[in-house]
Design an enzyme around this catalytic site. Structure first.
Site, PDB file in Angstrom:
ATOM      1  N   ASP A  58      68.505  28.467  40.074  1.00  9.58           N
ATOM      2  CA  ASP A  58      68.630  27.156  39.421  1.00  9.58           C
ATOM      3  C   ASP A  58      70.099  26.761  39.343  1.00  9.58           C
ATOM      4  O   ASP A  58      70.994  27.572  39.618  1.00  9.58           O
ATOM      5  CB  ASP A  58      68.008  27.264  38.010  1.00  9.58           C
ATOM      6  CG  ASP A  58      67.900  25.907  37.339  1.00  9.58           C
ATOM      7  OD1 ASP A  58      67.860  24.882  38.045  1.00  9.58           O
ATOM      8  OD2 ASP A  58      67.862  25.873  36.086  1.00  9.58           O
ATOM      9  N   GLU A  71      73.525  23.277  42.431  1.00  9.56           N
ATOM     10  CA  GLU A  71      74.054  22.100  43.184  1.00  9.56           C
ATOM     11  C   GLU A  71      75.513  22.276  43.562  1.00  9.56           C
ATOM     12  O   GLU A  71      75.911  21.680  44.573  1.00  9.56           O
ATOM     13  CB  GLU A  71      73.844  20.830  42.352  1.00  9.56           C
ATOM     14  CG  GLU A  71      72.397  20.451  42.153  1.00  9.56           C
ATOM     15  CD  GLU A  71      71.631  21.410  41.247  1.00  9.56           C
ATOM     16  OE1 GLU A  71      72.240  21.944  40.305  1.00  9.56           O
ATOM     17  OE2 GLU A  71      70.439  21.626  41.504  1.00  9.56           O
ATOM     18  N   ASP A  82      64.182  18.460  36.990  1.00  9.35           N
ATOM     19  CA  ASP A  82      63.800  18.106  35.617  1.00  9.35           C
ATOM     20  C   ASP A  82      63.175  16.726  35.506  1.00  9.35           C
ATOM     21  O   ASP A  82      63.802  15.761  35.064  1.00  9.35           O
ATOM     22  CB  ASP A  82      65.031  18.210  34.719  1.00  9.35           C
ATOM     23  CG  ASP A  82      65.582  19.624  34.671  1.00  9.35           C
ATOM     24  OD1 ASP A  82      64.873  20.538  35.125  1.00  9.35           O
ATOM     25  OD2 ASP A  82      66.705  19.806  34.189  1.00  9.35           O
TER      26      ASP A  82
HETATM   27  C1  GLC Z   1      67.516  23.399  34.243  1.00  3.89           C
HETATM   28  C2  GLC Z   1      66.294  23.634  35.109  1.00  3.89           C
HETATM   29  C3  GLC Z   1      65.104  23.915  34.241  1.00  3.89           C
HETATM   30  C4  GLC Z   1      65.406  25.126  33.351  1.00  3.89           C
HETATM   31  C5  GLC Z   1      66.649  24.869  32.533  1.00  3.89           C
HETATM   32  C6  GLC Z   1      67.065  26.088  31.727  1.00  3.89           C
HETATM   33  O1  GLC Z   1      67.383  22.257  33.503  1.00  3.89           O
HETATM   34  O2  GLC Z   1      66.051  22.561  35.965  1.00  3.89           O
HETATM   35  O3  GLC Z   1      63.965  24.134  35.010  1.00  3.89           O
HETATM   36  O4  GLC Z   1      64.332  25.366  32.499  1.00  3.89           O
HETATM   37  O5  GLC Z   1      67.717  24.514  33.386  1.00  3.89           O
HETATM   38  O6  GLC Z   1      67.297  27.163  32.532  1.00  3.89           O
END
Ligand code: GLC
Length: 794
Positions: free
Chosen positions: A386, A389, A461
């Site tokens: 995650d 980017e 998200d």
């Molecule tokens: C980001 C991710 C989400 C995750 C959060 C905490 O917002 O896109 O899926 O739950 O981070 O890690």
């Protein structure tokens, strides 16, 4: 604003083994004929090409194809079987014809300062698809889109750029489709008739003008070529196609155990449970919080015993903390991103101040991949990448950050869009290195073209809004048309609170998307299948079970994606190109070759209109037959998603289980929906190792033919090295009245109920408009003939 300078007259040109090189004033253009349906164009403004590097392209060597050249005045024609490329040597322009019809007109190359650009005509009837992860309707015409991987939240109609940068698009006119892949990882832009209505252009802030033109005669062949160029998706582990449950975050470990137990207690199948950032010690990657998760190995093993595959999240930012091993290793190995002046680049993410690993370096990828592999060794089943980017709470990463090996450094401007891709690569390669026989599962938020080689993608998200349920369809379809088949959204929505009706509608749709995961943000209401009352729980259970029954079919769709580059989720126009009415349908789609899915994406709607293209369609729930083309108003009470099956489909399924691999299925079911003569290929392998890559898999061809008043169902010889367990076959032939059933010419016994059919090795029964035939499975060919016919349609 200074205009772009277009290329002028060609001073000289040479034919090469792969195409042509054109010399202009200072610029040089290379035209590569890679195959009879794939052309590459490269432009250098200085007369010299930089070294040919791509992070997306994996196929670099192509067997030269023969072509003719024909020079008439200022027009050079390059002639290939079925294709003519015309180059105007006076003002450098390229036009491409398939047979006699123009498929691409007036491609013009230009530049300005550091920027490079290509533009071409955008015919009146042209529609644009692809471009990876973008908000908005299916057809991108009239829009300008940007590729710069971004942690983009919330998702609003004008939010752009997004997490993924996939600079590949399709242009479809009423006569033809072409594909364009602009392989430049700097910040790029695509203008599809916004600036000038009848012009399409794409440009990059920097780097080379380097693009591929796909001229295959249909979208399937274009996508197949694109996958050949940028890499096929490996087969995912079968369990990853089951339900995945997530939350930001399940902790402490007791809570994780409770959620897992609740699935089993409530008889709701589930395979995966995610551990979001709270499992870590102060958000330090590759650590466990000692209080919340005192015995991680034991937890992971206990979850595995219950059939759960736990997947922890990993973010790229490494906390700056002198006492933290991963940080110390990063410094010692020189793995972190530095600026040109040699300083480490400092950012801020969940753990506070961090350094970002430089995944463009092989040494960093190796180091990181070893840590990922350690997590698998501890008992994790996959890795969730995650914030790659990369997301930085302090704003954009400085442009003077550099990446890559000494002597081969590239600027952050060039590396930014590649960061998520290379992080996924580090993970994938780390897992494959340590566990060569283990099929990796990786989920990523960011990526560039080629990301399908390493990871499944979820679209970040979203919110628990009806609009986002509706928007998921065009977003997922366009990702699917950009080479990424393994794709999904957070079911139920991530931000904001979900409500029962929305959850019920979303889970029904999620069941028919490639990646099926429920996920929700911190401080939102609970979002488990049982969180919205008994009626919704019942609906969720029903659809999740449906998903599990259909896993053999879904796995076949992944086989098509993995071996042939065909998306699992397809816009209707892919199969009905001639029917222009289908071209912009993005509130319904095909899930694999058989299912037409029409989600309900508005509150309070218990019916909806939809368009069924030409051919026979079966309502999946009632078996009522419709002949297309026609508009239909489908009934859709809360428990029902409008779902149709294309006539001629053959759909394999198996009995539902709590999780993949719980039991060896004792039967394989083929649902057969007779219409025109049809054929289906069923694929099987062990579902979890990489042995299929060495050919350890098998396929079975199943066909259904009409012969006068009878149907002939042929189950071909099983081909290949994989041997499924002993089982029976149940054929369910829909909307069928019979008088006699024979297996290889031998009449079978009719029994009096479905229950009785379970008790015999061979037999048949007609029940509720479905003919059920049971026979034993084997690896030899079989023929089932059914005397009787199909029933009428409406
Ligand atoms: C980001 C991710 C989400 C995750 C959060 C905490 O917002 O896109 O899926 O739950 O981070 O890690």
């Amino acid at each position: 604003m200074r205009c772009y300078q277009i290329l002028g007259r060609v001073k000289d040109y040479q034919k090469t083994k792969m195409g042509f090189v054109f010399q202009l004033e200072r610029e040089v253009v290379e035209l590569f004929i890679l195959t009879h349906d794939l052309i590459r164009v490269r432009m250098s403004r200085t007369g010299k090409f930089a070294s040919d590097r791509s992070w997306a392209v994996i196929k670099e060597h192509w067997t030269p194809v023969s072509f003719e050249e024909d020079l008439q005045g200022d027009s050079l024609a390059v002639i290939l079987p079925g294709l003519i490329i015309r180059i105007n040597l006076d003002v450098f322009q390229i036009s491409v014809y398939r047979k006699d019809s123009l498929i691409n007109h007036n491609m013009e190359l230009s530049f300005r300062d550091h920027a490079v650009r290509c533009s071409m005509d955008l015919p009146d009837d042209a529609k644009i698809y692809g471009c990876g992860e973008k908000i908005g309707f299916l057809n991108r015409r009239g829009r300008r889109l940007e590729m710069w991987t971004t942690d983009a939240v919330p998702h609003l109609p004008n939010t752009d750029p997004m997490y993924q940068s996939i600079p590949f698009f399709l242009m479809m006119t009423n006569k033809s489709v072409i594909g364009v892949f602009f392989d430049n990882s700097f910040r790029t832009f695509f203008d599809f008739g916004k600036e000038v209505q009848d012009k399409l252009s794409f440009w990059a802030e920097d780097g080379e003008l380097n693009y591929y033109l796909f001229t295959g005669s249909d979208v399937e062949s274009i996508l197949r070529r694109y996958s050949e160029l940028t890499g096929n998706m490996p087969m995912p582990p079968k369990w990853s196609l089951g339900l995945q449950q997530s939350r930001y975050s399940y902790y402490p470990e007791k809570h994780v155990r409770e959620v897992a137990a609740e699935f089993r207690r409530r008889d709701i199948p589930c395979d995966v449970i995610y551990l979001d950032i709270h499992y870590m010690d102060g958000y330090r990657v590759f650590t466990w919080d000692p209080k919340r998760f005192p015995e991680p190995k034991r937890l992971l093993a206990d979850l595995a015993d219950e059939g759960f595959k736990p997947i922890p999240i990993i973010d790229p930012g490494v906390k700056i903390d002198q006492d933290y091993t991963v940080y110390q290793e990063g410094l010692a190995g020189d793995y972190f991103c530095r600026t040109r002046s040699g300083q480490y680049f400092k950012g801020e993410v969940w753990p506070g101040e961090v350094y970002f690993p430089d995944f463009l370096k092989a040494s960093t990828r190796r180091w990181w991949g070893e840590h990922d592999a350690d997590l698998i060794a501890e008992g994790a089943a996959g890795i969730w990448n995650d914030m790659n980017e990369p997301s930085n709470f302090l704003g954009a990463i400085d442009k003077d950050v550099i990446h890559g090996e000494d002597g081969k450094e590239i600027s952050h401007g060039q590396a930014h869009n590649l960061y998520g891709l290379e992080m996924a690569r580090a993970t994938y390669e780390g897992l494959r290195r340590r566990f060569p026989d283990h099929r990796p599962f990786i989920l990523t938020r960011s990526g560039y073209a080629g990301i399908q080689r390493y990871a499944a993608v979820w679209l970040g998200d979203n919110s628990s809004w009806w609009e986002h349920l509706a928007m998921a369809v065009p977003m997922l379809l366009n990702m699917s048309l950009s080479g990424v088949s393994y794709v999904g959204v957070d079911v139920g929505g991530f931000c904001d609170d979900c409500v029962p009706e929305l959850f019920a509608r979303w889970i029904a749709m999620g069941c028919f998307t490639p990646f099926f995961r429920i996920h929700s943000a911190i401080d939102t209401v609970d979002q488990e299948p049982w969180s919205f009352g008994t009626e919704v729980e019942e609906i969720a259970r029903f659809y999740i079970k449906k998903r599990y029954e259909l896993l053999p079919y879904i796995y076949d769709c992944f086989y098509e994606a993995s071996f042939n580059g065909l998306p699992v989720m397809r816009p209707l126009w892919m199969e009905y190109l001639q029917d222009t009415r289908t071209h912009e349908i993005d509130d319904a789609y095909l899930f694999g070759p058989a299912f037409y899915v029409a989600p309900i994406s508005r509150p309070g709607s218990d019916f909806r209109a939809l368009y069924l293209p030409e051919g026979t369609w079966y309502d999946y729930w009632s078996d009522k037959i419709y002949e297309g083309p026609q508009f239909v108003v489908a009934e859709a009470p809360l428990s029902t998603i409008p779902l149709f099956v294309r006539g001629g489909s053959i759909i394999p399924s198996e009995p539902c289980m709590n999780y993949v691999g719980e039991k060896t299925p004792d039967r394989l079911i083929y649902d057969i929906y007779p219409a025109t003569d049809s054929e289906y290929l069923h694929y099987e392998d062990d579902g979890s190792t990489n042995r299929y890559e060495a050919g350890e898999y098998c396929t079975t061809k199943v066909s259904c033919q009409k012969e006068n008043s009878s149907l002939l169902i042929k189950i071909g010889k099983r081909i290949g090295d994989y041997q499924p367990q002993k089982r029976s076959l149940l054929l369910r032939i829909h909307s069928c009245q019979v008088e006699m059933v024979a297996l290889d010419g031998r009449e079978l016994v009719m029994v009096s109920s479905l229950k009785d059919l379970d008790g015999v090795e061979e037999g048949w029964v007609n029940c509720d408009n479905i003919l059920a035939v049971r026979i034993m499975d084997s690896d030899t060919a079989k023929e089932v003939s059914v005397l009787g016919g199909r029933k009428g349609s409406s």
